[in-house]
Design a protein around this motif. Structure first.
Motif, PDB file in Angstrom:
ATOM      1  N   ALA A  93     -67.425  61.482  -8.189  1.00  0.00           N
ATOM      2  CA  ALA A  93     -66.525  61.792  -9.294  1.00  0.00           C
ATOM      3  C   ALA A  93     -65.246  60.962  -9.241  1.00  0.00           C
ATOM      4  O   ALA A  93     -64.643  60.691 -10.280  1.00  0.00           O
ATOM      5  CB  ALA A  93     -66.183  63.280  -9.282  1.00  0.00           C
ATOM      6  N   LEU A  94     -64.829  60.541  -8.048  1.00  0.00           N
ATOM      7  CA  LEU A  94     -63.577  59.801  -7.914  1.00  0.00           C
ATOM      8  C   LEU A  94     -63.743  58.283  -8.011  1.00  0.00           C
ATOM      9  O   LEU A  94     -62.754  57.574  -8.191  1.00  0.00           O
ATOM     10  CB  LEU A  94     -62.898  60.161  -6.595  1.00  0.00           C
ATOM     11  N   VAL A  95     -64.948  57.773  -7.918  1.00  0.00           N
ATOM     12  CA  VAL A  95     -65.159  56.324  -8.018  1.00  0.00           C
ATOM     13  C   VAL A  95     -64.675  55.782  -9.365  1.00  0.00           C
ATOM     14  O   VAL A  95     -64.016  54.739  -9.397  1.00  0.00           O
ATOM     15  CB  VAL A  95     -66.631  55.953  -7.729  1.00  0.00           C
ATOM     16  N   PRO A  96     -64.934  56.443 -10.497  1.00  0.00           N
ATOM     17  CA  PRO A  96     -64.400  55.921 -11.758  1.00  0.00           C
ATOM     18  C   PRO A  96     -62.867  55.847 -11.794  1.00  0.00           C
ATOM     19  O   PRO A  96     -62.300  54.961 -12.436  1.00  0.00           O
ATOM     20  CB  PRO A  96     -64.926  56.907 -12.812  1.00  0.00           C
ATOM     21  N   VAL A  97     -62.207  56.750 -11.089  1.00  0.00           N
ATOM     22  CA  VAL A  97     -60.745  56.700 -11.016  1.00  0.00           C
ATOM     23  C   VAL A  97     -60.308  55.457 -10.252  1.00  0.00           C
ATOM     24  O   VAL A  97     -59.355  54.772 -10.627  1.00  0.00           O
ATOM     25  CB  VAL A  97     -60.184  57.982 -10.364  1.00  0.00           C
ATOM     26  N   CYS A  98     -61.031  55.149  -9.180  1.00  0.00           N
ATOM     27  CA  CYS A  98     -60.746  53.933  -8.403  1.00  0.00           C
ATOM     28  C   CYS A  98     -60.968  52.691  -9.258  1.00  0.00           C
ATOM     29  O   CYS A  98     -60.153  51.762  -9.249  1.00  0.00           O
ATOM     30  CB  CYS A  98     -61.633  53.892  -7.161  1.00  0.00           C
ATOM     31  N   LEU A  99     -62.040  52.677 -10.017  1.00  0.00           N
ATOM     32  CA  LEU A  99     -62.330  51.526 -10.875  1.00  0.00           C
ATOM     33  C   LEU A  99     -61.288  51.385 -11.972  1.00  0.00           C
ATOM     34  O   LEU A  99     -60.907  50.264 -12.341  1.00  0.00           O
ATOM     35  CB  LEU A  99     -63.733  51.658 -11.475  1.00  0.00           C
ATOM     36  N   ALA A 100     -60.795  52.509 -12.495  1.00  0.00           N
ATOM     37  CA  ALA A 100     -59.740  52.462 -13.507  1.00  0.00           C
ATOM     38  C   ALA A 100     -58.444  51.931 -12.900  1.00  0.00           C
ATOM     39  O   ALA A 100     -57.709  51.172 -13.550  1.00  0.00           O
ATOM     40  CB  ALA A 100     -59.519  53.846 -14.102  1.00  0.00           C
ATOM     41  N   GLY A 101     -58.161  52.307 -11.666  1.00  0.00           N
ATOM     42  CA  GLY A 101     -56.975  51.771 -10.980  1.00  0.00           C
ATOM     43  C   GLY A 101     -57.086  50.282 -10.766  1.00  0.00           C
ATOM     44  O   GLY A 101     -56.102  49.536 -10.886  1.00  0.00           O
ATOM     45  N   GLN A 102     -58.269  49.813 -10.491  1.00  0.00           N
ATOM     46  CA  GLN A 102     -58.502  48.378 -10.314  1.00  0.00           C
ATOM     47  C   GLN A 102     -58.309  47.655 -11.639  1.00  0.00           C
ATOM     48  O   GLN A 102     -57.707  46.585 -11.688  1.00  0.00           O
ATOM     49  CB  GLN A 102     -59.918  48.162  -9.774  1.00  0.00           C
ATOM     50  N   ALA A 124     -51.150  60.907   0.047  1.00  0.00           N
ATOM     51  CA  ALA A 124     -50.397  59.891   0.786  1.00  0.00           C
ATOM     52  C   ALA A 124     -51.309  58.782   1.288  1.00  0.00           C
ATOM     53  O   ALA A 124     -50.912  57.615   1.340  1.00  0.00           O
ATOM     54  CB  ALA A 124     -49.666  60.542   1.956  1.00  0.00           C
ATOM     55  N   ASP A 125     -52.530  59.147   1.644  1.00  0.00           N
ATOM     56  CA  ASP A 125     -53.463  58.182   2.226  1.00  0.00           C
ATOM     57  C   ASP A 125     -54.648  57.966   1.292  1.00  0.00           C
ATOM     58  O   ASP A 125     -55.048  58.869   0.556  1.00  0.00           O
ATOM     59  CB  ASP A 125     -53.983  58.693   3.575  1.00  0.00           C
ATOM     60  N   PRO A 126     -55.246  56.782   1.357  1.00  0.00           N
ATOM     61  CA  PRO A 126     -56.444  56.530   0.543  1.00  0.00           C
ATOM     62  C   PRO A 126     -57.654  57.266   1.086  1.00  0.00           C
ATOM     63  O   PRO A 126     -57.717  57.610   2.256  1.00  0.00           O
ATOM     64  CB  PRO A 126     -56.623  55.019   0.631  1.00  0.00           C
ATOM     65  N   ASN A 127     -58.616  57.480   0.222  1.00  0.00           N
ATOM     66  CA  ASN A 127     -59.863  58.155   0.592  1.00  0.00           C
ATOM     67  C   ASN A 127     -60.875  57.094   1.002  1.00  0.00           C
ATOM     68  O   ASN A 127     -61.272  56.258   0.199  1.00  0.00           O
ATOM     69  CB  ASN A 127     -60.369  58.957  -0.610  1.00  0.00           C
ATOM     70  N   ARG A 128     -61.304  57.113   2.257  1.00  0.00           N
ATOM     71  CA  ARG A 128     -62.205  56.082   2.789  1.00  0.00           C
ATOM     72  C   ARG A 128     -63.561  56.098   2.088  1.00  0.00           C
ATOM     73  O   ARG A 128     -64.113  55.051   1.761  1.00  0.00           O
ATOM     74  CB  ARG A 128     -62.395  56.251   4.289  1.00  0.00           C
ATOM     75  N   ALA A 129     -64.123  57.262   1.855  1.00  0.00           N
ATOM     76  CA  ALA A 129     -65.448  57.335   1.227  1.00  0.00           C
ATOM     77  C   ALA A 129     -65.405  56.777  -0.192  1.00  0.00           C
ATOM     78  O   ALA A 129     -66.311  56.055  -0.618  1.00  0.00           O
ATOM     79  CB  ALA A 129     -65.949  58.771   1.216  1.00  0.00           C
ATOM     80  N   VAL A 130     -64.343  57.076  -0.922  1.00  0.00           N
ATOM     81  CA  VAL A 130     -64.195  56.554  -2.279  1.00  0.00           C
ATOM     82  C   VAL A 130     -63.976  55.047  -2.230  1.00  0.00           C
ATOM     83  O   VAL A 130     -64.522  54.301  -3.046  1.00  0.00           O
ATOM     84  CB  VAL A 130     -63.043  57.266  -3.018  1.00  0.00           C
ATOM     85  N   ALA A 131     -63.189  54.579  -1.274  1.00  0.00           N
ATOM     86  CA  ALA A 131     -62.939  53.138  -1.147  1.00  0.00           C
ATOM     87  C   ALA A 131     -64.233  52.396  -0.845  1.00  0.00           C
ATOM     88  O   ALA A 131     -64.480  51.315  -1.399  1.00  0.00           O
ATOM     89  CB  ALA A 131     -61.905  52.877  -0.052  1.00  0.00           C
ATOM     90  N   GLU A 132     -65.078  52.968  -0.004  1.00  0.00           N
ATOM     91  CA  GLU A 132     -66.354  52.335   0.322  1.00  0.00           C
ATOM     92  C   GLU A 132     -67.258  52.255  -0.902  1.00  0.00           C
ATOM     93  O   GLU A 132     -67.845  51.211  -1.198  1.00  0.00           O
ATOM     94  CB  GLU A 132     -67.040  53.122   1.437  1.00  0.00           C
ATOM     95  N   ALA A 133     -67.357  53.356  -1.643  1.00  0.00           N
ATOM     96  CA  ALA A 133     -68.193  53.376  -2.846  1.00  0.00           C
ATOM     97  C   ALA A 133     -67.618  52.473  -3.930  1.00  0.00           C
ATOM     98  O   ALA A 133     -68.358  51.788  -4.643  1.00  0.00           O
ATOM     99  CB  ALA A 133     -68.333  54.803  -3.359  1.00  0.00           C
TER     100      ALA A 133
END
Length: 121
Positions: free
Chosen positions: A53-62, A100-109
């Protein structure tokens, strides 16, 4: 009375051995689980769902990053998946509001998805 005694001992042993075999078959092939195993599976599934569910948020941030073309070039140049995950974490794409910290699992995906998208182009 003597006939009952001679038959009782093998009957009890048969019930004990049958119960043990039933448990072995049930836990091995029958799909039975203990509550702790079910709890561990549920936690893994919940973590996977949250990550998805959080991967699209990461892609939007990118996509919102002004230097994304340069950063994507740097990401595709990295060969190690660990370093790719670290790179996405350092860019801040996997850090969410209120965290405060990034999510490693989301960063990997997210890194995996970005690399697949870059390879498709």
């Amino acid at each position: 009375m003597q006939g009952q005694r001679t038959w009782l001992k093998p009957g009890v042993w048969g019930a004990v051995i049958g119960s043990i075999l039933t448990m072995i078959v049930g836990f091995s092939w029958g799909g039975w689980t203990t509550s702790s195993t079910a709890h561990q599976v549920a936690i893994k599934q919940a973590d996977a769902a949250v990550t998805a569910a959080l991967v699209p948020v990461c892609l939007a941030g990118q996509k919102a990053d002004v230097a994304r073309a340069k950063k994507l070039g740097e990401l595709t140049a990295i060969t190690s998946s660990y370093d790719q995950t670290e790179f996405v974490m350092k860019t801040g794409w996997a850090t969410f509001p209120g965290q405060a910290d990034p999510n490693r699992a989301v960063a990997e995906a997210c890194a995996s998805t970005l690399l697949k998208t870059a390879a498709a182009k």
